[in-house]
Design a protein around this motif. Structure first.
Motif, short mmCIF file in Angstrom:
data_model
loop_
_atom_site.label_atom_id
_atom_site.label_comp_id
_atom_site.label_asym_id
_atom_site.label_seq_id
_atom_site.Cartn_x
_atom_site.Cartn_y
_atom_site.Cartn_z
N UNK A 317 0.81 -1.22 0.00
CA UNK A 317 0.00 0.00 0.00
C UNK A 317 0.84 1.27 0.00
N UNK A 318 2.12 1.15 -0.31
CA UNK A 318 3.01 2.31 -0.30
C UNK A 318 2.85 3.10 -1.59
N UNK A 319 2.54 4.40 -1.48
CA UNK A 319 2.31 5.21 -2.67
C UNK A 319 3.61 5.73 -3.28
N UNK A 320 4.74 5.53 -2.58
CA UNK A 320 6.03 6.01 -3.07
C UNK A 320 6.84 4.92 -3.76
N UNK A 321 6.59 3.66 -3.41
CA UNK A 321 7.40 2.56 -3.92
C UNK A 321 6.48 1.40 -4.30
N UNK A 322 6.65 0.85 -5.50
CA UNK A 322 5.84 -0.28 -5.94
C UNK A 322 6.59 -1.59 -5.68
N UNK A 323 5.86 -2.61 -5.26
CA UNK A 323 6.49 -3.89 -4.93
C UNK A 323 7.25 -4.48 -6.11
N UNK A 324 6.74 -4.30 -7.34
CA UNK A 324 7.43 -4.86 -8.51
C UNK A 324 8.80 -4.20 -8.73
N UNK A 325 8.88 -2.91 -8.45
CA UNK A 325 10.16 -2.22 -8.55
C UNK A 325 11.14 -2.75 -7.51
N UNK A 326 10.66 -2.95 -6.30
CA UNK A 326 11.53 -3.46 -5.23
C UNK A 326 12.00 -4.87 -5.56
N UNK A 327 11.10 -5.71 -6.03
CA UNK A 327 11.47 -7.08 -6.38
C UNK A 327 12.50 -7.10 -7.51
N UNK A 328 12.34 -6.21 -8.48
CA UNK A 328 13.29 -6.16 -9.59
C UNK A 328 14.65 -5.67 -9.11
N UNK A 329 14.64 -4.72 -8.19
CA UNK A 329 15.91 -4.26 -7.61
C UNK A 329 16.62 -5.40 -6.89
#
Length: 359
Positions: A317-329
Protein backbone atom coordinates in the motif's frame (compact mmCIF):
# COMPACT_ATOMS: atom_id res chain seq x y z
CA UNK A 1 -4.76 37.24 7.09
CA UNK A 2 -5.10 33.82 5.47
CA UNK A 3 -1.87 34.35 3.48
CA UNK A 4 -0.03 35.48 6.61
CA UNK A 5 -1.12 32.37 8.50
CA UNK A 6 -0.01 30.16 5.59
CA UNK A 7 3.40 31.83 5.51
CA UNK A 8 3.83 31.32 9.24
CA UNK A 9 2.96 27.64 8.96
CA UNK A 10 5.36 27.07 6.08
CA UNK A 11 8.36 29.19 6.98
CA UNK A 12 8.85 29.34 10.73
CA UNK A 13 11.74 27.00 11.49
CA UNK A 14 10.51 24.05 13.54
CA UNK A 15 12.65 23.52 16.64
CA UNK A 16 10.63 20.65 18.04
CA UNK A 17 12.67 17.50 18.50
CA UNK A 18 16.04 19.17 17.93
CA UNK A 19 17.23 18.35 21.47
CA UNK A 20 17.30 14.62 20.94
CA UNK A 21 19.67 14.04 23.84
CA UNK A 22 17.11 15.37 26.30
CA UNK A 23 14.28 13.43 24.67
CA UNK A 24 16.30 10.23 24.58
CA UNK A 25 17.44 10.45 28.18
CA UNK A 26 13.86 11.13 29.25
CA UNK A 27 12.99 7.79 27.65
CA UNK A 28 15.64 6.00 29.72
CA UNK A 29 18.44 5.76 27.15
CA UNK A 30 21.82 7.44 26.93
CA UNK A 31 22.81 9.40 23.82
CA UNK A 32 26.09 10.80 22.55
CA UNK A 33 26.59 13.55 19.96
CA UNK A 34 29.40 13.13 17.42
CA UNK A 35 30.57 15.76 14.95
CA UNK A 36 32.48 14.89 11.78
CA UNK A 37 33.43 16.48 8.49
CA UNK A 38 32.74 15.24 5.00
CA UNK A 39 35.54 15.35 2.45
CA UNK A 40 33.90 18.34 0.76
CA UNK A 41 33.57 20.40 3.93
CA UNK A 42 30.08 19.72 5.32
CA UNK A 43 29.88 19.49 9.11
CA UNK A 44 27.74 16.49 10.03
CA UNK A 45 26.20 15.39 13.30
CA UNK A 46 25.58 11.79 14.32
CA UNK A 47 23.68 10.70 17.41
CA UNK A 48 24.70 7.49 19.15
CA UNK A 49 22.73 5.23 21.50
CA UNK A 50 25.40 2.78 22.68
CA UNK A 51 23.31 0.77 25.14
CA UNK A 52 19.82 -0.58 25.58
CA UNK A 53 17.46 0.68 28.26
CA UNK A 54 18.08 -2.14 30.74
CA UNK A 55 21.83 -1.73 30.41
CA UNK A 56 21.73 1.98 31.19
CA UNK A 57 19.73 1.30 34.33
CA UNK A 58 22.37 -1.00 35.80
CA UNK A 59 25.42 0.57 34.14
CA UNK A 60 26.95 -0.07 30.73
CA UNK A 61 27.83 -3.61 29.80
CA UNK A 62 31.43 -3.65 28.63
CA UNK A 63 31.32 -5.81 25.52
CA UNK A 64 31.61 -5.34 21.82
CA UNK A 65 28.25 -4.59 20.27
CA UNK A 66 27.63 -4.74 16.53
CA UNK A 67 27.39 -1.14 15.27
CA UNK A 68 24.47 -0.22 13.05
CA UNK A 69 23.92 3.01 11.12
CA UNK A 70 20.29 4.15 10.84
CA UNK A 71 19.81 6.60 7.97
CA UNK A 72 16.71 8.74 7.49
CA UNK A 73 15.02 9.57 4.19
CA UNK A 74 15.25 12.60 1.93
CA UNK A 75 13.26 15.04 4.09
CA UNK A 76 14.09 13.55 7.46
CA UNK A 77 16.62 13.52 10.28
CA UNK A 78 17.79 11.31 13.12
CA UNK A 79 14.73 12.49 15.03
CA UNK A 80 12.59 10.26 12.78
CA UNK A 81 13.88 7.20 14.62
CA UNK A 82 13.47 8.65 18.11
CA UNK A 83 10.44 10.87 18.53
CA UNK A 84 8.98 11.82 15.16
CA UNK A 85 7.47 10.26 12.07
CA UNK A 86 6.17 6.80 11.23
CA UNK A 87 9.33 5.11 12.53
CA UNK A 88 9.31 6.78 15.93
CA UNK A 89 11.15 4.86 18.70
CA UNK A 90 12.81 2.54 16.16
CA UNK A 91 16.26 3.49 17.50
CA UNK A 92 15.24 2.30 20.97
CA UNK A 93 13.99 -1.02 19.62
CA UNK A 94 17.28 -1.63 17.81
CA UNK A 95 19.33 -0.58 20.87
CA UNK A 96 17.36 -2.95 23.09
CA UNK A 97 17.96 -5.72 20.55
CA UNK A 98 21.68 -5.55 21.28
CA UNK A 99 23.12 -3.00 18.85
CA UNK A 100 25.38 0.01 19.12
CA UNK A 101 23.04 2.44 17.33
CA UNK A 102 24.34 5.35 15.27
CA UNK A 103 21.84 7.82 13.80
CA UNK A 104 23.03 9.75 10.76
CA UNK A 105 22.06 13.23 9.61
CA UNK A 106 22.58 14.10 5.95
CA UNK A 107 23.77 17.56 4.91
CA UNK A 108 21.11 20.23 4.92
CA UNK A 109 18.88 19.04 7.75
CA UNK A 110 18.85 21.05 11.02
CA UNK A 111 21.58 18.96 12.67
CA UNK A 112 23.96 19.05 9.69
CA UNK A 113 23.23 22.53 8.37
CA UNK A 114 26.82 23.76 8.50
CA UNK A 115 29.97 23.87 6.39
CA UNK A 116 33.60 24.77 6.97
CA UNK A 117 33.37 27.60 4.40
CA UNK A 118 29.84 27.93 2.98
CA UNK A 119 27.04 29.71 4.84
CA UNK A 120 23.67 27.96 4.31
CA UNK A 121 21.85 31.29 4.58
CA UNK A 122 24.13 33.68 2.71
CA UNK A 123 25.54 31.10 0.25
CA UNK A 124 22.42 29.00 -0.11
CA UNK A 125 22.83 28.23 -3.82
CA UNK A 126 26.28 26.77 -3.24
CA UNK A 127 25.56 25.09 0.10
CA UNK A 128 22.45 23.33 -1.20
CA UNK A 129 23.87 22.38 -4.60
CA UNK A 130 23.79 18.66 -3.88
CA UNK A 131 21.72 15.61 -4.72
CA UNK A 132 21.73 11.88 -3.98
CA UNK A 133 25.28 11.24 -5.07
CA UNK A 134 26.88 13.87 -2.84
CA UNK A 135 25.00 12.58 0.22
CA UNK A 136 26.00 9.01 -0.66
CA UNK A 137 29.67 9.35 -1.53
CA UNK A 138 30.52 12.11 0.95
CA UNK A 139 28.13 12.00 3.92
CA UNK A 140 27.32 8.31 4.27
CA UNK A 141 30.91 7.39 3.41
CA UNK A 142 32.23 9.71 6.12
CA UNK A 143 29.79 8.27 8.64
CA UNK A 144 30.78 4.68 7.85
CA UNK A 145 34.48 5.45 8.22
CA UNK A 146 33.88 7.37 11.44
CA UNK A 147 31.89 4.53 13.02
CA UNK A 148 34.49 1.94 12.02
CA UNK A 149 37.21 4.10 13.54
CA UNK A 150 35.28 4.83 16.74
CA UNK A 151 34.27 1.21 17.38
CA UNK A 152 37.29 -0.62 15.92
CA UNK A 153 34.74 -2.90 14.28
CA UNK A 154 35.68 -4.50 10.94
CA UNK A 155 32.17 -3.92 9.52
CA UNK A 156 28.90 -2.18 10.28
CA UNK A 157 25.26 -2.94 9.57
CA UNK A 158 23.04 -0.46 7.81
CA UNK A 159 19.33 0.32 8.01
CA UNK A 160 18.08 2.90 5.54
CA UNK A 161 14.62 4.43 5.34
CA UNK A 162 13.40 5.29 1.81
CA UNK A 163 16.15 7.49 0.28
CA UNK A 164 18.36 6.37 3.14
CA UNK A 165 18.39 3.10 1.21
CA UNK A 166 19.02 4.95 -2.06
CA UNK A 167 22.16 6.56 -0.63
CA UNK A 168 23.42 3.15 0.53
CA UNK A 169 23.00 1.67 -2.94
CA UNK A 170 24.63 4.63 -4.70
CA UNK A 171 27.61 4.59 -2.31
CA UNK A 172 28.33 0.93 -3.02
CA UNK A 173 27.81 1.39 -6.76
CA UNK A 174 30.07 4.43 -7.14
CA UNK A 175 32.54 3.39 -4.45
CA UNK A 176 32.46 -0.43 -4.75
CA UNK A 177 35.31 -0.83 -2.26
CA UNK A 178 32.79 0.11 0.45
CA UNK A 179 30.87 -3.12 -0.05
CA UNK A 180 33.38 -4.86 2.21
CA UNK A 181 32.69 -2.41 5.04
CA UNK A 182 29.09 -3.59 5.52
CA UNK A 183 28.05 -6.84 7.12
CA UNK A 184 24.52 -6.46 5.81
CA UNK A 185 21.93 -3.85 4.95
CA UNK A 186 18.19 -3.55 5.50
CA UNK A 187 16.33 -1.04 3.37
CA UNK A 188 12.82 0.03 4.37
CA UNK A 189 10.70 1.05 1.37
CA UNK A 190 13.86 1.63 -0.72
CA UNK A 191 13.58 4.30 -3.39
CA UNK A 192 15.19 3.29 -6.68
CA UNK A 193 13.43 1.81 -9.69
CA UNK A 194 10.30 3.67 -10.78
CA UNK A 195 9.00 1.65 -13.73
CA UNK A 196 5.85 0.75 -11.78
CA UNK A 197 5.65 3.95 -9.71
CA UNK A 198 2.24 3.61 -8.01
CA UNK A 199 0.89 7.15 -7.65
CA UNK A 200 -0.51 8.91 -10.71
CA UNK A 201 -1.00 12.01 -8.60
CA UNK A 202 2.67 12.12 -7.62
CA UNK A 203 3.69 11.57 -11.24
CA UNK A 204 1.93 14.85 -12.03
CA UNK A 205 3.75 16.51 -9.12
CA UNK A 206 7.04 15.13 -10.47
CA UNK A 207 6.36 16.77 -13.82
CA UNK A 208 5.79 20.09 -12.06
CA UNK A 209 8.90 20.16 -9.88
CA UNK A 210 11.62 20.42 -12.51
CA UNK A 211 10.18 23.59 -14.13
CA UNK A 212 9.75 24.99 -10.63
CA UNK A 213 13.40 24.17 -9.94
CA UNK A 214 14.48 26.34 -12.86
CA UNK A 215 12.24 29.10 -11.54
CA UNK A 216 13.64 28.61 -8.03
CA UNK A 217 17.21 28.95 -9.28
CA UNK A 218 16.31 32.30 -10.83
CA UNK A 219 14.95 33.40 -7.44
CA UNK A 220 17.96 32.02 -5.57
CA UNK A 221 15.94 29.34 -3.76
CA UNK A 222 17.88 26.11 -3.17
CA UNK A 223 16.66 24.84 0.21
CA UNK A 224 13.43 23.15 1.21
CA UNK A 225 12.59 23.33 4.90
CA UNK A 226 10.72 25.38 7.44
CA UNK A 227 12.50 28.61 6.53
CA UNK A 228 12.40 32.03 8.06
CA UNK A 229 11.41 34.61 5.47
CA UNK A 230 13.88 37.47 5.27
CA UNK A 231 12.36 40.90 5.76
CA UNK A 232 13.72 42.23 2.47
CA UNK A 233 12.50 39.50 0.16
CA UNK A 234 10.35 40.47 -2.76
CA UNK A 235 6.75 39.41 -3.20
CA UNK A 236 7.66 37.20 -6.17
CA UNK A 237 10.29 35.38 -4.08
CA UNK A 238 7.77 34.69 -1.32
CA UNK A 239 5.31 33.42 -3.95
CA UNK A 240 7.97 31.06 -5.30
CA UNK A 241 8.80 29.80 -1.82
CA UNK A 242 5.16 29.19 -1.04
CA UNK A 243 4.68 27.20 -4.25
CA UNK A 244 7.74 25.04 -3.63
CA UNK A 245 7.16 24.51 0.06
CA UNK A 246 3.49 23.69 -0.51
CA UNK A 247 4.49 20.88 -2.86
CA UNK A 248 7.13 19.62 -0.44
CA UNK A 249 4.73 19.75 2.52
CA UNK A 250 2.12 17.90 0.47
CA UNK A 251 4.56 15.11 -0.47
CA UNK A 252 5.83 14.84 3.10
CA UNK A 253 2.30 14.66 4.53
CA UNK A 254 1.48 11.71 2.28
CA UNK A 255 4.16 9.68 4.01
CA UNK A 256 3.39 10.97 7.48
CA UNK A 257 6.60 13.03 7.55
CA UNK A 258 7.52 16.60 8.22
CA UNK A 259 10.14 18.24 6.03
CA UNK A 260 13.22 18.79 8.20
CA UNK A 261 15.34 20.34 5.48
CA UNK A 262 17.39 19.38 2.47
CA UNK A 263 18.25 20.65 -0.99
CA UNK A 264 15.52 21.19 -3.54
CA UNK A 265 17.87 19.45 -5.98
CA UNK A 266 17.43 16.14 -4.14
CA UNK A 267 13.68 16.26 -4.59
CA UNK A 268 14.07 17.22 -8.24
CA UNK A 269 16.44 14.27 -8.77
CA UNK A 270 13.69 11.99 -7.46
CA UNK A 271 11.19 13.71 -9.77
CA UNK A 272 13.48 13.14 -12.76
CA UNK A 273 13.65 9.43 -12.02
CA UNK A 274 9.88 9.16 -11.57
CA UNK A 275 9.26 11.02 -14.82
CA UNK A 276 11.85 9.04 -16.81
CA UNK A 277 11.11 5.69 -15.13
CA UNK A 278 14.82 5.28 -14.56
CA UNK A 279 17.27 4.98 -11.66
CA UNK A 280 20.19 7.13 -12.75
CA UNK A 281 22.41 10.13 -12.09
CA UNK A 282 21.33 13.76 -12.22
CA UNK A 283 20.08 14.87 -15.63
CA UNK A 284 21.78 18.11 -16.71
CA UNK A 285 20.25 18.10 -20.20
CA UNK A 286 21.75 16.64 -23.36
CA UNK A 287 24.51 19.20 -23.88
CA UNK A 288 26.01 19.01 -20.38
CA UNK A 289 25.29 15.29 -20.10
CA UNK A 290 27.60 14.73 -23.09
CA UNK A 291 30.35 16.67 -21.33
CA UNK A 292 29.96 14.90 -18.00
CA UNK A 293 28.76 11.41 -18.88
CA UNK A 294 29.88 11.18 -22.50
CA UNK A 295 26.29 10.45 -23.54
CA UNK A 296 23.00 12.29 -24.07
CA UNK A 297 21.41 10.59 -21.06
CA UNK A 298 22.70 10.29 -17.48
CA UNK A 299 24.51 7.15 -16.41
CA UNK A 300 22.27 4.45 -14.96
CA UNK A 301 23.06 3.06 -11.52
CA UNK A 302 24.30 -0.53 -11.87
CA UNK A 303 22.90 -2.46 -8.92
CA UNK A 304 25.06 -5.48 -9.77
CA UNK A 305 27.93 -3.50 -8.19
CA UNK A 306 26.26 -3.94 -4.78
CA UNK A 307 27.58 -7.15 -3.20
CA UNK A 308 26.47 -6.55 0.42
CA UNK A 309 23.82 -8.97 1.70
CA UNK A 310 20.77 -6.72 1.41
CA UNK A 311 17.17 -7.15 2.55
CA UNK A 312 14.64 -4.88 0.85
CA UNK A 313 11.35 -4.44 2.71
CA UNK A 314 8.24 -3.18 0.96
CA UNK A 315 4.52 -2.64 1.57
CA UNK A 316 1.85 -3.16 -1.04
CA UNK A 317 0.00 0.00 0.00
CA UNK A 318 3.01 2.31 -0.30
CA UNK A 319 2.31 5.21 -2.67
CA UNK A 320 6.03 6.01 -3.07
CA UNK A 321 7.40 2.56 -3.92
CA UNK A 322 5.84 -0.28 -5.94
CA UNK A 323 6.49 -3.89 -4.93
CA UNK A 324 7.43 -4.86 -8.51
CA UNK A 325 10.16 -2.22 -8.55
CA UNK A 326 11.53 -3.46 -5.23
CA UNK A 327 11.47 -7.08 -6.38
CA UNK A 328 13.29 -6.16 -9.59
CA UNK A 329 15.91 -4.26 -7.61
CA UNK A 330 16.47 -7.32 -5.43
CA UNK A 331 16.95 -9.47 -8.52
CA UNK A 332 19.63 -7.11 -9.83
CA UNK A 333 21.59 -7.01 -6.56
CA UNK A 334 23.88 -10.02 -6.35
CA UNK A 335 23.02 -10.97 -2.78
CA UNK A 336 19.58 -9.63 -1.93
CA UNK A 337 16.03 -10.63 -1.05
CA UNK A 338 12.75 -8.68 -1.04
CA UNK A 339 10.35 -9.15 1.88
CA UNK A 340 6.79 -7.86 2.12
CA UNK A 341 5.68 -6.15 5.32
CA UNK A 342 1.95 -6.40 5.84
CA UNK A 343 0.24 -3.12 6.69
CA UNK A 344 2.19 -0.16 8.04
CA UNK A 345 5.52 -0.41 9.81
CA UNK A 346 5.02 -0.85 13.53
CA UNK A 347 7.09 -1.66 16.59
CA UNK A 348 6.32 -5.35 16.06
CA UNK A 349 7.72 -5.14 12.55
CA UNK A 350 10.76 -3.31 13.84
CA UNK A 351 11.46 -5.99 16.42
CA UNK A 352 11.28 -8.62 13.70
CA UNK A 353 13.67 -6.58 11.57
CA UNK A 354 16.09 -6.21 14.49
CA UNK A 355 15.97 -9.97 15.15
CA UNK A 356 16.62 -10.66 11.48
CA UNK A 357 19.72 -8.48 11.74
CA UNK A 358 20.97 -10.37 14.81
CA UNK A 359 20.59 -13.67 13.04
Amino acid sequence: MRVAILLCLLFIRNGEGLDLVQDTEASGYSMQVHQLHSEDGYILIMHRIPYGKDETKTGPVVRQKPPVLLMHGIMGSSADFVNQGPKSKFAFVVADAGFDVWLGNARGNPYSRAHSILDPDNSSADFFNFSWEEVAIYDVRAMVDYILGATSSPQIRYIGDAEGGTWFLILNILKPEYNKKFQMAQLLDPVGYTKYFPSEELKLVADMIEPLYTYAQELGIAEISSLNIQENVTEIRVTGQVALQSIVSYIASLGGYRSMGTSLKQLVHLAQNIRDQSFRSWNYGEKINKQIYGAKSPARYDLSQVTVYTVLYYRKNNIFVHENDVKEMALNIKNAIAIEINGTYSEIDFVDIARTTIE
